[in-house]
Design an enzyme around this catalytic site. Structure first.
Site, PDB file in Angstrom:
ATOM      1  N   TYR A  53       0.838  -1.207   0.000  1.00 16.58           N
ATOM      2  CA  TYR A  53       0.000   0.000   0.000  1.00 16.58           C
ATOM      3  C   TYR A  53       0.869   1.252   0.000  1.00 16.58           C
ATOM      4  CZ  TYR A  53      -4.072  -2.860   1.350  1.00 16.58           C
ATOM      5  OH  TYR A  53      -5.084  -3.767   1.404  1.00 16.58           O
ATOM      6  N   SER A 233     -13.980  -4.014   0.941  1.00 18.10           N
ATOM      7  CA  SER A 233     -14.833  -3.424  -0.094  1.00 18.10           C
ATOM      8  C   SER A 233     -16.321  -3.592   0.201  1.00 18.10           C
ATOM      9  CB  SER A 233     -14.508  -4.002  -1.476  1.00 18.10           C
ATOM     10  OG  SER A 233     -13.282  -3.535  -1.951  1.00 18.10           O
ATOM     11  N   LEU A 235     -18.446  -1.389   0.493  1.00 20.04           N
ATOM     12  CA  LEU A 235     -19.185  -0.411  -0.314  1.00 20.04           C
ATOM     13  C   LEU A 235     -18.791  -0.483  -1.792  1.00 20.04           C
ATOM     14  CD1 LEU A 235     -19.297   2.746   1.995  1.00 20.04           C
ATOM     15  CD2 LEU A 235     -21.116   1.083   1.551  1.00 20.04           C
ATOM     16  N   PHE A 237     -15.994  -0.125  -3.684  1.00 13.01           N
ATOM     17  CA  PHE A 237     -15.275   1.039  -4.234  1.00 13.01           C
ATOM     18  C   PHE A 237     -16.158   2.287  -4.257  1.00 13.01           C
ATOM     19  CE2 PHE A 237     -11.539  -1.047  -4.758  1.00 13.01           C
ATOM     20  CZ  PHE A 237     -10.689  -0.636  -5.772  1.00 13.01           C
ATOM     21  N   GLY A 238     -17.089   2.379  -3.319  1.00  9.13           N
ATOM     22  CA  GLY A 238     -17.959   3.547  -3.256  1.00  9.13           C
ATOM     23  C   GLY A 238     -19.215   3.427  -4.092  1.00  9.13           C
ATOM     24  N   LEU A 240     -21.671   1.507  -3.652  1.00 10.52           N
ATOM     25  CA  LEU A 240     -22.832   1.364  -2.777  1.00 10.52           C
ATOM     26  C   LEU A 240     -23.063   2.574  -1.880  1.00 10.52           C
ATOM     27  CD1 LEU A 240     -22.485  -2.429  -1.934  1.00 10.52           C
ATOM     28  CD2 LEU A 240     -24.353  -1.336  -3.198  1.00 10.52           C
ATOM     29  N   GLY A 242     -24.128   5.078  -3.544  1.00 16.99           N
ATOM     30  CA  GLY A 242     -25.202   5.586  -4.388  1.00 16.99           C
ATOM     31  C   GLY A 242     -24.833   6.826  -5.181  1.00 16.99           C
ATOM     32  N   LYS A 243     -23.645   7.376  -4.938  1.00 18.58           N
ATOM     33  CA  LYS A 243     -23.299   8.656  -5.565  1.00 18.58           C
ATOM     34  C   LYS A 243     -23.081   8.549  -7.071  1.00 18.58           C
ATOM     35  CE  LYS A 243     -18.359   8.243  -4.413  1.00 18.58           C
ATOM     36  NZ  LYS A 243     -17.271   8.789  -3.558  1.00 18.58           N
TER      37      LYS A 243
END
Length: 345
Positions: A53, A233, A235, A237-238, A240, A242-243
């Site tokens: 990372y 994960s 969400l 990668f975001g 979920l 909703g954006k």
């Protein structure tokens, strides 16, 4: 913040684990320190990182996340307040800058542990994980196993014996797997059982409303063998959050910044996300709240790894773990899963 124990140990961990892979690329050192400060303030005592990372892996940022965690430990003196997990990277030609031999040989494990300890400014790692298998198998978005040429020779005994040595030295306490299959989990469990070697405690795999493939095979292994899932994960990668449903651009989001890493860009993924958002809104929840609460409620999940690039995201994510989904909501979620099963492998 609810706490439990790291599977098959007496170590107390928070049900929320702070993921740190954005530290050093999307987040500065100051950002990372602020996130760790806030997480500890909210009762989170479990941090996850890895030698490779920040993500995506680049020679210029290799090890940056562990370094940021290390400077936070030095600044705050809170090493003993944190259960720290890290990982050794497996074979990947694109990561050859990490070390000459990208394998799990005794020499590679020794080198990786010592370098991580130096960057982290600590004498020990609580949970040391194999980031992905050496052998050719299905992980990182590969939906099913395909027979292919594989020069891998079974070295599970060597890995366990090597890690046993580092446990006895006190450099690591426990170890786990990551991005692993049911066969891989059982192979390690079998070797430890019959050779009196250390046992895996956890497996870190993706798990979310958009990817419930862990439930096929791996979940039963976890339940029957008392191995905890560290769900990453949650969400997607975001996705979920909703954006991305509005059609608006989000240039700082991981999906747009790093499309080469996204498993969540298919039309079916968008369709499923829309259906899940409708379930959430119908029940007075945000999609983020419902998505994280769903993962948290699974019996085989030991802790859920959340990551954020802003403090606002981090605060919303942590707050979502106070939610408890009713049986009716869970049935509505399963109804969507039945129509569009696991659109993101």
């Amino acid at each position: 913040m609810k706490h439990t124990t790291l599977s098959n140990t007496d170590i107390k961990i928070s049900k929320v684990c702070l993921g740190t892979m954005t530290f050093g690329q999307q987040n500065t050192e100051a950002d990372g320190h602020a996130q760790m400060d806030y997480a500890v303030e909210k009762g989170i005592n479990f941090f996850d990182t890895a030698e490779m990372y920040s993500v995506p892996g680049r020679k210029e940022t290799y090890g940056s996340t562990e370094k940021i965690i290390g400077t936070w430990f030095k600044k705050t003196g809170k090493r003993e307040d944190v259960v720290l997990a890290s990982k050794i990277a497996g074979p990947n030609p694109g990561l050859a800058y990490i070390r000459e031999n990208m394998d799990f040989s005794p020499e590679s494990i020794a080198l990786s542990i010592d370098k991580s300890l130096t960057r982290l400014q600590t004498d020990y790692i609580d949970l040391y994980q194999l980031h992905w298998p050496e052998r050719k198998t299905n992980f990182f978005g590969q939906r099913g196993f395909k027979v292919q040429d594989d020069a891998w020779e079974d070295n599970v005994h060597s890995i366990l014996a090597t890690l046993d040595g580092f446990i006895k030295q006190g450099k690591i306490k426990y170890f786990g797997l990551s991005n692993e299959t049911p066969w891989g989990m059982m192979r390690f469990l079998e070797e430890s059982k019959y050779q009196n070697l250390p046992r895996i405690k956890t497996v870190q795999n993706p798990y979310s409303l958009l990817n419930r493939s862990f439930e096929t095979g791996n979940a039963e292994v976890c339940m029957r063998e008392n191995v905890g899932l560290l769900a990453y994960s949650p969400l997607a990668f975001g996705r979920l959050s909703g954006k991305h449903l509005s059609g608006e651009s989000h240039p700082n989001s991981r999906i747009e910044l790093f499309p080469q890493l996204a498993r969540y860009n298919s039309a079916k993924t968008t369709e499923a996300t829309q259906l899940y958002q409708e379930v959430a809104h119908k029940n007075g929840l945000t999609l983020t709240e419902m998505s994280l609460a769903f993962v948290n409620q699974q019996a085989f999940v030991n802790s859920t790894i959340i990551g954020a690039t802003t403090m606002e995201q981090l605060k919303e994510n942590i707050a979502a773990f106070d939610m408890v989904l009713s049986d009716e909501i869970l049935k509505e979620i399963d109804a969507v899963q039945a129509v569009i099963p696991d659109p993101a492998p």
